[in-house]
Design a protein around this motif. Structure first.
Motif, PDB file in Angstrom:
ATOM      1  N   UNK A 182      34.309  31.899  40.537  1.00 17.85           N
ATOM      2  CA  UNK A 182      35.156  32.596  39.967  1.00 17.85           C
ATOM      3  C   UNK A 182      34.809  34.057  39.807  1.00 17.85           C
ATOM      4  N   UNK A 183      33.650  34.194  39.337  1.00 22.78           N
ATOM      5  CA  UNK A 183      33.214  35.658  39.062  1.00 22.78           C
ATOM      6  C   UNK A 183      33.085  36.193  40.100  1.00 22.78           C
ATOM      7  N   UNK A 184      32.495  35.742  41.581  1.00 19.83           N
ATOM      8  CA  UNK A 184      32.482  36.126  42.688  1.00 19.83           C
ATOM      9  C   UNK A 184      33.867  36.880  43.152  1.00 19.83           C
ATOM     10  N   UNK A 185      34.843  35.915  43.065  1.00 20.80           N
ATOM     11  CA  UNK A 185      36.206  36.582  43.170  1.00 20.80           C
ATOM     12  C   UNK A 185      36.668  37.642  42.575  1.00 20.80           C
ATOM     13  N   UNK A 186      36.217  37.712  41.407  1.00 25.06           N
ATOM     14  CA  UNK A 186      36.456  38.941  40.559  1.00 25.06           C
ATOM     15  C   UNK A 186      35.681  40.138  41.147  1.00 25.06           C
ATOM     16  N   UNK A 187      34.589  40.111  41.550  1.00 32.26           N
ATOM     17  CA  UNK A 187      33.658  41.001  41.898  1.00 32.26           C
ATOM     18  C   UNK A 187      34.421  41.639  43.358  1.00 32.26           C
ATOM     19  N   UNK A 188      34.846  40.827  44.089  1.00 34.39           N
ATOM     20  CA  UNK A 188      35.689  40.969  45.252  1.00 34.39           C
ATOM     21  C   UNK A 188      36.857  41.779  44.993  1.00 34.39           C
ATOM     22  N   UNK A 189      37.480  41.359  44.247  1.00 38.44           N
ATOM     23  CA  UNK A 189      38.863  42.094  43.548  1.00 38.44           C
ATOM     24  C   UNK A 189      38.490  43.426  43.161  1.00 38.44           C
ATOM     25  N   UNK A 190      37.476  43.573  42.351  1.00 39.38           N
ATOM     26  CA  UNK A 190      36.882  44.871  41.830  1.00 39.38           C
ATOM     27  C   UNK A 190      36.647  45.832  43.064  1.00 39.38           C
TER      28      UNK A 190
ATOM     29  N   UNK B 229      30.238  51.748  38.755  1.00 40.22           N
ATOM     30  CA  UNK B 229      29.092  51.957  37.785  1.00 40.22           C
ATOM     31  C   UNK B 229      29.118  50.801  36.815  1.00 40.22           C
ATOM     32  N   UNK B 230      30.298  50.481  36.590  1.00 36.96           N
ATOM     33  CA  UNK B 230      30.689  49.279  35.683  1.00 36.96           C
ATOM     34  C   UNK B 230      30.346  48.130  36.437  1.00 36.96           C
ATOM     35  N   UNK B 231      30.691  47.958  37.486  1.00 35.35           N
ATOM     36  CA  UNK B 231      30.708  46.713  38.286  1.00 35.35           C
ATOM     37  C   UNK B 231      29.048  46.566  38.691  1.00 35.35           C
ATOM     38  N   UNK B 232      28.290  47.541  38.993  1.00 37.85           N
ATOM     39  CA  UNK B 232      27.047  47.426  39.333  1.00 37.85           C
ATOM     40  C   UNK B 232      26.208  46.858  38.210  1.00 37.85           C
ATOM     41  N   UNK B 233      26.483  47.380  37.009  1.00 35.46           N
ATOM     42  CA  UNK B 233      25.806  46.911  35.652  1.00 35.46           C
ATOM     43  C   UNK B 233      26.096  45.459  35.456  1.00 35.46           C
ATOM     44  N   UNK B 234      27.236  44.837  36.015  1.00 33.42           N
ATOM     45  CA  UNK B 234      27.718  43.665  35.393  1.00 33.42           C
ATOM     46  C   UNK B 234      27.579  42.522  36.619  1.00 33.42           C
TER      47      UNK B 234
END
Length: 159
Positions: free
Chosen positions: A102-110, A89-94
């Protein structure tokens, strides 16, 4: 021979009482974990518009999972499901705001962490239908996200 029998009986009683204490401790920890889970769930749900409080509730749930390793499998599975559902839920909202690499790799990690939490829930309690639902849902969401990223990176459109 009589002393040997008495010694074995005492050891058996001592082992039995240790087992009982461990079992009792597991029941107490399960009750404590249920209460803490209810508190964190309420904190998360009541703070829908406050992401900082939701993040705190998510962190506390992660700590609960680490702290109570001997709780009932059904409850542990439920904790992992809650954690995964809150994280997705948090990931989808962010993720709409995450645009650079850099943020793409964070999404992948999440996504990897979320899918892992949901998978653990199914492994701990294979009869937990909600765990299977979130495991499937998070895998589907991750596939859609990665497909869109692949399409953006390679300039192609998905059929």
């Amino acid at each position: 021979q009589e002393l040997l029998i008495k010694d074995i009986a005492e050891k058996k009683d001592a082992h039995f009482s240790e087992f009982t204490l461990a079992e009792q401790q597991a029941k107490i920890n399960t009750k404590r974990a249920k209460v803490e889970l209810a508190i964190y769930d309420a904190a998360y749900t009541n703070n829908i518009n406050n992401s900082q409080n939701q993040e705190q509730a998510t962190f506390q749930l992660e700590e609960l999972i680490k702290k109570y390793t001997d709780i009932e499998p059904a409850l542990l599975s439920t904790c992992y499901v809650k954690l995964g559902s809150w994280q997705i839920e948090t990931l989808q909202s962010n993720k709409g705001a995450m645009v650079n690499q850099l943020e793409y790799s964070k999404v992948t990690e999440n996504y990897e962490q979320i899918v892992s939490n949901c998978r653990k829930a199914t492994e701990i309690d294979p009869n937990n239908a909600e765990a299977w639902h979130y495991y499937s849902y998070t895998n589907e969401d991750a596939c859609i996200y990665y497909s869109k990223q692949f399409s953006l990176e390679h300039g192609s459109k998905l059929l």
